[in-house]
Design a protein around this motif. Structure first.
Motif, PDB file in Angstrom:
ATOM      1  N   LEU A 286       0.829  -1.199   0.000  1.00 19.11           N
ATOM      2  CA  LEU A 286       0.000   0.000   0.000  1.00 19.11           C
ATOM      3  C   LEU A 286       0.867   1.254   0.000  1.00 19.11           C
ATOM      4  O   LEU A 286       0.587   2.228  -0.711  1.00 19.11           O
ATOM      5  CB  LEU A 286      -0.910  -0.007   1.223  1.00 19.11           C
ATOM      6  CG  LEU A 286      -1.848   1.192   1.376  1.00 19.11           C
ATOM      7  CD1 LEU A 286      -2.771   1.321   0.173  1.00 19.11           C
ATOM      8  CD2 LEU A 286      -2.669   1.063   2.658  1.00 19.11           C
ATOM      9  N   GLY A 287       1.947   1.242   0.793  1.00 23.71           N
ATOM     10  CA  GLY A 287       2.844   2.392   0.817  1.00 23.71           C
ATOM     11  C   GLY A 287       3.483   2.644  -0.537  1.00 23.71           C
ATOM     12  O   GLY A 287       3.617   3.796  -0.976  1.00 23.71           O
ATOM     13  N   LEU A 288       3.894   1.567  -1.206  1.00 23.51           N
ATOM     14  CA  LEU A 288       4.476   1.724  -2.542  1.00 23.51           C
ATOM     15  C   LEU A 288       3.456   2.306  -3.506  1.00 23.51           C
ATOM     16  O   LEU A 288       3.791   3.171  -4.334  1.00 23.51           O
ATOM     17  CB  LEU A 288       4.971   0.367  -3.047  1.00 23.51           C
ATOM     18  CG  LEU A 288       5.583   0.347  -4.450  1.00 23.51           C
ATOM     19  CD1 LEU A 288       6.806   1.246  -4.526  1.00 23.51           C
ATOM     20  CD2 LEU A 288       5.932  -1.086  -4.852  1.00 23.51           C
ATOM     21  N   ARG A 289       2.232   1.851  -3.393  1.00 20.35           N
ATOM     22  CA  ARG A 289       1.168   2.367  -4.264  1.00 20.35           C
ATOM     23  C   ARG A 289       0.991   3.867  -4.045  1.00 20.35           C
ATOM     24  O   ARG A 289       0.908   4.646  -5.000  1.00 20.35           O
ATOM     25  CB  ARG A 289      -0.133   1.632  -3.971  1.00 20.35           C
ATOM     26  CG  ARG A 289      -1.338   2.131  -4.741  1.00 20.35           C
ATOM     27  CD  ARG A 289      -1.470   1.518  -6.097  1.00 20.35           C
ATOM     28  NE  ARG A 289      -1.682   0.080  -6.021  1.00 20.35           N
ATOM     29  CZ  ARG A 289      -1.844  -0.705  -7.093  1.00 20.35           C
ATOM     30  NH1 ARG A 289      -1.796  -0.171  -8.298  1.00 20.35           N
ATOM     31  NH2 ARG A 289      -2.024  -2.000  -6.971  1.00 20.35           N
ATOM     32  N   LEU A 290       0.922   4.294  -2.804  1.00 18.64           N
ATOM     33  CA  LEU A 290       0.746   5.711  -2.512  1.00 18.64           C
ATOM     34  C   LEU A 290       1.944   6.535  -2.975  1.00 18.64           C
ATOM     35  O   LEU A 290       1.792   7.644  -3.483  1.00 18.64           O
ATOM     36  CB  LEU A 290       0.510   5.910  -1.020  1.00 18.64           C
ATOM     37  CG  LEU A 290      -0.777   5.295  -0.452  1.00 18.64           C
ATOM     38  CD1 LEU A 290      -0.835   5.465   1.062  1.00 18.64           C
ATOM     39  CD2 LEU A 290      -2.009   5.914  -1.112  1.00 18.64           C
ATOM     40  N   TRP A 291       3.137   5.984  -2.802  1.00 11.72           N
ATOM     41  CA  TRP A 291       4.339   6.688  -3.247  1.00 11.72           C
ATOM     42  C   TRP A 291       4.327   6.857  -4.762  1.00 11.72           C
ATOM     43  O   TRP A 291       4.696   7.918  -5.286  1.00 11.72           O
ATOM     44  CB  TRP A 291       5.569   5.914  -2.804  1.00 11.72           C
ATOM     45  CG  TRP A 291       6.862   6.552  -3.231  1.00 11.72           C
ATOM     46  CD1 TRP A 291       7.479   7.636  -2.669  1.00 11.72           C
ATOM     47  CD2 TRP A 291       7.686   6.138  -4.315  1.00 11.72           C
ATOM     48  NE1 TRP A 291       8.644   7.927  -3.340  1.00 11.72           N
ATOM     49  CE2 TRP A 291       8.802   7.027  -4.354  1.00 11.72           C
ATOM     50  CE3 TRP A 291       7.614   5.111  -5.250  1.00 11.72           C
ATOM     51  CZ2 TRP A 291       9.821   6.907  -5.305  1.00 11.72           C
ATOM     52  CZ3 TRP A 291       8.626   4.991  -6.191  1.00 11.72           C
ATOM     53  CH2 TRP A 291       9.705   5.882  -6.212  1.00 11.72           C
ATOM     54  N   GLN A 292       3.894   5.832  -5.491  1.00 10.28           N
ATOM     55  CA  GLN A 292       3.828   5.919  -6.946  1.00 10.28           C
ATOM     56  C   GLN A 292       2.766   6.918  -7.407  1.00 10.28           C
ATOM     57  O   GLN A 292       2.878   7.489  -8.491  1.00 10.28           O
ATOM     58  CB  GLN A 292       3.545   4.538  -7.543  1.00 10.28           C
ATOM     59  CG  GLN A 292       4.706   3.570  -7.395  1.00 10.28           C
ATOM     60  CD  GLN A 292       4.343   2.160  -7.828  1.00 10.28           C
ATOM     61  OE1 GLN A 292       3.168   1.761  -7.798  1.00 10.28           O
ATOM     62  NE2 GLN A 292       5.346   1.393  -8.222  1.00 10.28           N
TER      63      GLN A 292
END
Length: 353
Positions: A286-292
């Motif tokens: 989820l964090g990677l998704r938000l960062w992207q």
């Protein structure tokens, strides 16, 4: 409208269903083109909003032949094939009612084929303009791209909203795949086209403008419909697996982690190390998704978008889940019903991956 019309031996083809306003805009735009086709062929899929009566009564303001036909219940691929079959010129220019076009659109698509008899097709460009967006959710989608456009190259998979080719090529390819329910027929056609010929060029300037839905529900329906067609055709299988796998990891990690952690605490009497690790995997995804999505959030606000940052991940997940559901439903449904389309793709050497 220009005072002196220029004409070319070109058949412009399209389909329509219940879009009276779109038809009116279509004729206005086509009759203002710098190069006018000698023929426009439109197939109606059974409109009930006055579109069919309008087409039957329409009097062209330019000197081209207008051919209209109706087949109630036909899908888009069937409508395209019927229109092209009725066309009398070798050069076919295809579009979709519901777009907008500037006055050089047809000229730039048709001129390469008129100038070079050895050329088979021209891949057309399209774009979405910010000023045309109807709603906040459309602006959210727009923010997902640095530029929401296809600037076509010769190897691009052009949509049939902006493409030109020779009728003999359409015949050699076997036409558009009519066994697909509604969507992806033009992607299949482009894949078959590139597998068949290299005599292709492009019109890289976007002069066809694609209009977008006004609500999140319509975006979800569009994504599910389009990916249902891709699943029926059995293309983009890698995309379906990778996107589906990532979504499952991101969302199932939370309940799975809770179950594993609970079993560790109450069943094994130890700290929930395994459950915590599963939760970390979900949180990392989820964090990677938000960062992207951070650049898209910045573009959304820079372009005047209103509302919190939450709109971007909400849109991302809602549309991707709808697309994934549509893809695998279509893949299952197409195993028998779309066998012809799948066989044509495999014979042409098009990989499902």
């Amino acid at each position: 409208m220009p005072t002196e019309a220029r004409y070319a031996p070109v058949s412009l083809v399209t389909t329509v269903l219940n879009d009276l306003a779109g038809c009116q805009a279509f004729f206005a735009a086509m009759e203002a083109q710098t190069l006018c086709p000698r023929e426009i062929v439109i197939v109606d899929g059974g409109s009930r909003d006055g579109t069919w009566a309008f087409l039957q009564d329409y009097c062209p303001r330019r000197d081209y032949r207008l051919i209209v036909a109706q087949e109630v219940g036909c899908n888009v691929a069937r409508g395209r094939n019927l229109a092209i079959a009725r066309a009398t010129h070798d050069i076919i220019v295809s579009t979709d009612v519901g777009c907008q076009w500037d006055d050089r659109w047809l000229e730039e698509l048709a001129t390469p084929l008129l100038a070079d008899p050895a050329l088979d097709a021209v891949m057309g460009s399209w774009m979405v303009r910010y000023e045309d967006l109807p709603d906040a959710w459309a602006r959210v989608e727009f923010a997902c791209y640095p530029e929401f456009a296809l600037r076509a190259q010769p190897d691009s998979h052009a949509s049939s909203r902006a493409i030109a080719y020779r009728k003999r090529l359409w015949e050699q390819l076997g036409g558009y795949p009519e066994d697909l329910t509604l969507a992806a027929d033009d992607m299949v056609f482009a894949l078959l086209l590139h597998a068949h010929t290299k005599a292709v060029t492009s019109a890289p300037t976007p002069r066809c403008f694609w209009e977008r839905p006004a609500t999140l529900r319509r975006f979800r329906r569009e994504a599910e419909r389009n990916f249902f067609g891709a699943g029926e055709a059995d293309i983009w299988r890698k995309h379906g697996l990778l996107v589906g796998g990532r979504l499952l990891v991101e969302w199932l990690a939370w309940p799975v982690g809770l179950l594993v952690g609970g079993f560790e605490i109450w069943g094994l009497g130890r700290p929930p190390i395994g459950g915590g690790l599963v939760w970390l995997v979900g949180a990392g995804g989820l964090g990677l998704r938000l960062w992207q999505l951070a650049p898209a959030v910045a573009r959304y606000h820079a372009r005047g978008g209103r509302g919190g940052w939450w709109r971007l991940p909400w849109f991302e997940y809602a549309v991707k889940w709808a697309a994934l559901r549509g893809y695998w439903r279509g893949w299952w449904s197409g195993r028998q019903r779309c066998a012809d389309c799948r066989v044509r793709l495999r014979r042409a050497g098009v990989s499902p991956w």
